[in-house]
Structure formats: C-alpha cells, structure tokens
Write an enzyme that holds these catalytic residues in place. Sequence first.
Site, PDB file in Angstrom:
ATOM      1  N   CYS A  25      15.252 -37.681 -35.872  1.00  0.00           N
ATOM      2  CA  CYS A  25      14.890 -36.382 -35.329  1.00  0.00           C
ATOM      3  C   CYS A  25      16.144 -35.524 -35.438  1.00  0.00           C
ATOM      4  O   CYS A  25      17.063 -35.672 -34.635  1.00  0.00           O
ATOM      5  CB  CYS A  25      14.437 -36.509 -33.877  1.00  0.00           C
ATOM      6  SG  CYS A  25      14.186 -34.906 -33.086  1.00  0.00           S
ATOM      7  N   CYS A  45      16.504 -32.906 -32.293  1.00  0.00           N
ATOM      8  CA  CYS A  45      16.806 -33.394 -30.940  1.00  0.00           C
ATOM      9  C   CYS A  45      16.852 -34.916 -30.984  1.00  0.00           C
ATOM     10  O   CYS A  45      17.768 -35.458 -31.613  1.00  0.00           O
ATOM     11  CB  CYS A  45      15.861 -32.824 -29.882  1.00  0.00           C
ATOM     12  SG  CYS A  45      14.100 -32.909 -30.221  1.00  0.00           S
ATOM     13  N   SER A  46      15.910 -35.605 -30.358  1.00  0.00           N
ATOM     14  CA  SER A  46      16.000 -37.070 -30.331  1.00  0.00           C
ATOM     15  C   SER A  46      14.623 -37.691 -30.168  1.00  0.00           C
ATOM     16  O   SER A  46      14.468 -38.704 -29.494  1.00  0.00           O
ATOM     17  CB  SER A  46      16.914 -37.510 -29.198  1.00  0.00           C
ATOM     18  OG  SER A  46      16.490 -36.922 -27.975  1.00  0.00           O
ATOM     19  N   CYS A  47      13.588 -37.080 -30.763  1.00  0.00           N
ATOM     20  CA  CYS A  47      12.222 -37.565 -30.624  1.00  0.00           C
ATOM     21  C   CYS A  47      12.123 -39.019 -31.090  1.00  0.00           C
ATOM     22  O   CYS A  47      12.668 -39.382 -32.133  1.00  0.00           O
ATOM     23  CB  CYS A  47      11.271 -36.678 -31.408  1.00  0.00           C
ATOM     24  SG  CYS A  47      11.258 -34.991 -30.784  1.00  0.00           S
TER      25      CYS A  47
END
Lengths: 219, 224
Positions: free
Chosen positions: A120, A123-125
């Site tokens: 991701c 962000c940090s999905c």
Amino acid sequence: MVRFMPHDHHHDHRHGAEDHAHALLPPDPALRVKALETILTAKGVIDPAALDVIIDTYETKIGPRNGAEVVARAWADPDFHARLMEDATPVVADLGFFGRQGEHIVAVENTAEVHNMVVCTLCSCYPWPLLGIPPAWYKSDAYRSRAVREPRKVLADFGVTLPEGKAVRVWDSTAEIRYLVIPERPAGTEGWDVERLAALVTRDSMIGTGLARVPEDAA
Amino acid sequence: MTKVHDMGGRFFDGPVLPEPEDADHYPEAWQARAMALTVAAGACGKWNIDMSRKARESVVPKDYMAFTYYEKWLAGLADIAVETGVVTRAELAAGASDGPLEGARRLTPDTVPGALAKGAPADRPSTVPVRFAVGERVKALRLAGNRLVPGGHTRLPDYAAGATGRILRLHGSHVLPDSNAHGLGEAPEPLYAVAFPAAELWVNPEHPGDEVIIDMWQSYLEPA
C-alpha cells in the site's frame, strides 16, 4: 492537572484554518496517547476496557494463521480453490474471517509464470482478518516506496530470488480491496491434510515477500 | 501537487528490514494503545475511514517524515477529533475533558468483537454506469489530484498519473474517497483493478513482463 506545552517545532504553524491540533499534545508519544485516552474516556467516546479487548483480539484471535488456513484449503480442495479465486470474500467469511480491513478480499495466485506481491504505497492497507496487524516493514517508507518500482530488489532484501523468466505483479492497495497472495504449493506435499499444509504457509508468503516453506524445512 | 504520503517509486529510502514472523507488533506499550484507541474512537461514528486517511496524510510533511507509524495515527486522531467537534483544542491543550459528548456511540468490551467482525464494507449500489470492460485499454488522469476539493484527498498515486494500462477486473461500485473524505457524500462509482506495465511507470523497469496493479475509481480513468 498537568498542562502540556505544545512541542516547539510547531510554533510556526499553529494558526489558521490548516492548524494542526495534534501539536497541542505532549511531545512524548506515550504521554500523547495517554492524554488522548484520558480526554476521550472522560468525553464518553471510548471505554478503556474496550481498548484492552481490541489489543487482545489482534494478539490472540486474529493473525496470519487465519490466512494460512485459507491457503492450505485452497491447495487441498479444488472446489474451495475455485470458489476462492472466483469471489473470496464470502468464502473466507464462511471460515469466520471477515471484518475490519477485510471487507472485500481478492485472492491472487502465484504460478510458475507470475509472482504476486502486495503493498500500500499511500498508507498501510492490509487484510487484517486474514493476517492480523501488519509488520513494521510493511508500513515502512522503504517498502512503500520501493515495492512498486523495484520488487525484485525488495524480494532480495527478504532473501528471495525468482526464476529468470517469472513476471512480478505488484498490487498497490489503493481502495478497500484487500489482496491475499496464494503462494505456490511446495513440491512433496501431495496428500497432506489442511493442518499440515497450513504449517508451511508463512505470513510473508501471503504478502508475496516470501515463499511457502518446503517440507524439509518444516520437519 | 506532490504529497508526502504518496511515496510509491521514490528513491533512497534504503533497504527493507524484514523481521521474524513472531516479532512483537508493538515494541513499546503505547503503540498498542495508539492502535486500539484509534480503532475504538473511530467507532464513535463522527468520521469515516477516508477522513481518517486524509487526516493522517495532512500532517505537515516534516512531521509526517519524522513521526513513527503510530505517531502518525495519534496525530491524525487528534486532528480529526478536533475537526469533527469531538474534542476541542482547549481540551487537547489542557489534557482534560470539559465534559461528556452528547450522543456519542461508544464501544464497550462486549460490543468490540461484533464491531470488528462487522467492519465497514465500501461497496454500494450506484447509478453511475460501468464505462470500461475487462481487457479495455485505459489511461489514468495525467494529473493526480482531487477534482472536487482543491488539494484534497485522492487515492490516485502520483506515479501512475498519465500511465496507460488495461482493465483487469471490475470490483463493483465503491465509495469514492475523493468525496467521502471531505464529507461530500459517498458518491459510489465503479472501481477497477487496472494493470500497468512497469515500463509505463518507470524509466528503468526491472523486467519487461512486470506489472503494477492499482485499484482505480472510474473517474480516475479515461479511454486510451
């Protein structure tokens, strides 16, 4: 009551519409979280005991063993595999794996021709119901910036080298779709049951930065 | 229109540092608390996930780069709580509440499992007709940016702007972050997985067969 000073380097941007309220919190992160928790508790917005349950849920109930079960079933059961590749969300939900950050699951399968890897960049999905809390490296600038541009060099950081002709597909999770990589089934596992197969499935192999373990290493 | 969080393709970030699979998720206790606090506060119903992401990426760039992961979450939480009127700046500055918030939804220990299991699906019925077919060539808009709010939130990564790819699959219609992050409604529209050849994205692709697949809303795309 303790009065916190804003941290110094914020003095230049504390006014106007784009003002950053977080600068009003104390500089030490542990005190910052404590201050927010105290305020939100008194406001009736959160219950501290609920926080304990959330932490415990992702430490003891939800983690990469969930994803490993899905992969092992896909290896062991052709019908499950077909349904998983067609529409994974209801199939994993049937196993009890559904919820926050896993509302829409797509399974992508490694083959002799293609290796899949998930990132991701924005962000940090990450598929929480299947893999739990993402590891620090998944959320790092280095992984987010490099995985899309030089996946093979990133794989080398994990000690993984792909065969010469294999193509890499990097999935950048920009929406609410969460991708689960189905690693290649290791040779020498014919006839193994789901539990035995699941023990070969590592977290990293389901993100695509690793491969499934081979039987010799799992002994 | 670059933004600090939009880092796909950036150079010089150094090696990725793998950890053992059983490494502690929270080397420091406050990090676990920050995670849970953010999840619990989000359940109050005053903001949505797109607003949360927008809040985190709106942290001033030098802080964004300096903050560790969960510090970004804390900053985003504090900012959005103020923006939505859940807390006041005075309360943050004082470290104490002026009084309870009327009508707040609150997770309790017994409602946590149900709330986590329910999640927040993003697929919605939509009146926007599906424009592209699987296999069709499409081009991502040349400029990555929010078309509804100047400088606003978008999920079109800058590295893919202007690139040509092909529709790999249709995910159905999903909430549009560019609208939802700004309280302008969910504005659902078709969402696709779009495959871009690495050579479309990078000057020096590693391998001619490599692709990057990016989920893109229909309004991010035009026919190629």
